[in-house]
Design an enzyme around this catalytic site. Structure first.
Site, mmCIF file in Angstrom:
data_model
loop_
_atom_site.group_PDB
_atom_site.id
_atom_site.type_symbol
_atom_site.label_atom_id
_atom_site.label_comp_id
_atom_site.label_asym_id
_atom_site.label_seq_id
_atom_site.Cartn_x
_atom_site.Cartn_y
_atom_site.Cartn_z
ATOM 1 N N ARG A 134 0.819 -1.305 0.002
ATOM 2 C CA ARG A 134 -0.110 0.009 -0.024
ATOM 3 C C ARG A 134 0.858 1.144 -0.040
ATOM 4 N NH1 ARG A 134 -3.998 -2.511 4.652
ATOM 5 N NH2 ARG A 134 -5.430 -3.455 3.339
ATOM 6 N N ARG A 151 0.082 0.763 12.952
ATOM 7 C CA ARG A 151 -0.194 -0.489 13.475
ATOM 8 C C ARG A 151 -1.415 0.038 14.297
ATOM 9 N NH1 ARG A 151 3.224 -4.696 14.724
ATOM 10 N NH2 ARG A 151 1.115 -5.752 14.778
ATOM 11 N N CYS A 246 10.942 -12.307 0.511
ATOM 12 C CA CYS A 246 11.377 -10.820 -0.073
ATOM 13 C C CYS A 246 10.329 -10.038 0.500
ATOM 14 C CB CYS A 246 11.582 -10.938 -1.677
ATOM 15 S SG CYS A 246 9.984 -10.781 -2.586
#
Length: 335
Positions: A134, A151, A246
């Site tokens: 995002r 968060r 990754c």
């Protein structure tokens, strides 16, 4: 007297967050109707619930699942309900995903106080999200905005917009729907064509042990939706092929229609200034690959098994993304 196993309540392990409890409650209600047995929620605290560091710093993928899976293997519960987008592609020995119920809305939404579209936010506007995917997408669509790594639960994130600490926040549409939150903020829905989302977004996974009782496995099988399962298998095949370890922001969304699946995939540079994407339509039950209608792909699917075919399609798409330059974006992120 010992209660026979088939008469005991089914113990459903779940995180303690309001969203996890809500989505587990939906599964529990459906399973009770199918099995005729009571389903009890067993709250479990994961590392992701106690470690408040950025998800990009503590690993993101799997941070919520590890402790739950330990509880399942240790016999603390009989089944788990996960948000599929948070689940690593590798399933631990002894476990299996027994059901993927019908997927909810897979889109992201932007929430603001005044309804200003994301791309029209003023310079310096603060947009909250902790997702690397995002973040890259925001930097592409609203390069003048400032991304704030956040968060917290859905309510706290929306509250930071309501108080003016943030100008916008990006959330999953499915989470808002499952939680049933009343949203006073203005909602902008982001289309999947221009804003694809994480593999598995909007979907749930019901996980149990491979040696679970046959009657439990049969009941869970009735929760499974084939079209959702195959689409998710394609998406997670892309994630697997790109290497789940990754940190390159990526998106994949697949839709199954009849004998075919269409999958849109994108790998972004972290700053959002580059992207590599594919829009692929593949047959699920025939042994060849058709890339963007060109017909010049190598065999990748065993038509006898649509689940195998779906995974192989995802892996094939990942190879094409890497061949077309996504590997450079991955290296850039890891360096």
């Amino acid at each position: 007297m010992t209660t026979p196993k088939h008469q005991r309540p089914i113990r459903l392990g779940t995180r303690r967050s309001a969203l996890a409890q809500a989505q587990s409650g939906h599964v529990a209600a459906a399973l009770e109707k199918i099995s005729g047995r009571k389903v009890e929620l067993v709250p479990i605290v994961s590392e992701g619930d106690t470690n408040r560091a950025s998800l990009s710093e503590i690993g993101g993928m799997g941070i919520f699942a590890t402790r739950l899976r330990e509880a399942l293997l240790n016999g603390e519960c009989d089944i788990l309900v996960h948000s599929l987008k948070d689940l690593p592609t590798a399933v631990p020995n002894g476990l299996l995903i027994a059901a993927t119920p019908v997927r909810e809305d897979a889109r992201d939404v932007v929430l603001t106080r005044d309804g200003t579209p994301l791309h029209e936010l003023r310079p310096g506007a603060k947009v909250g999200t902790g997702s690397p995917r995002r973040i890259a997408q925001v930097r592409r669509r609203a390069p003048r905005a400032e991304v704030v790594d956040i968060r917290g639960n859905i309510g706290s994130r929306m509250g930071r917009v309501d108080t003016g600490e943030l100008d916008a926040v990006i959330l999953a549409a499915a989470g808002l729907s499952r939680l049933g939150s009343e949203v006073a903020l203005v909602r902008e829905e982001l289309g999947l064509a221009e804003w694809p989302t994480a593999p598995g977004q909007g979907s749930l996974a019901v996980e149990t042990t491979k040696d679970a009782p046959a009657e439990l496995l049969a009941a869970l099988a009735e929760l499974d939706d084939e079209a959702t399962r195959l689409a998710i298998t394609v998406e997670r095949g892309v994630l697997e092929g790109l290497d789940a370890g990754c940190q390159a922001p990526m998106a994949a969304h697949a839709v199954v229609a009849r004998e075919e699946v269409r999958v849109r995939t994108v790998v972004y540079a972290p700053e959002g200034d580059r992207r590599i994407g594919l829009d692929v339509t593949e047959p699920l039950r025939r042994g060849y690959i058709r890339l963007n209608g060109s017909g010049n792909g190598a065999d990748a699917a065993d038509g006898a098994d649509p689940n195998h075919a779906a995974r192989e399609i995802g892996l094939s798409v990942a190879r094409r993304l890497l061949d077309q330059g996504a590997a450079g974006l991955v290296s850039r992120e890891q360096s």
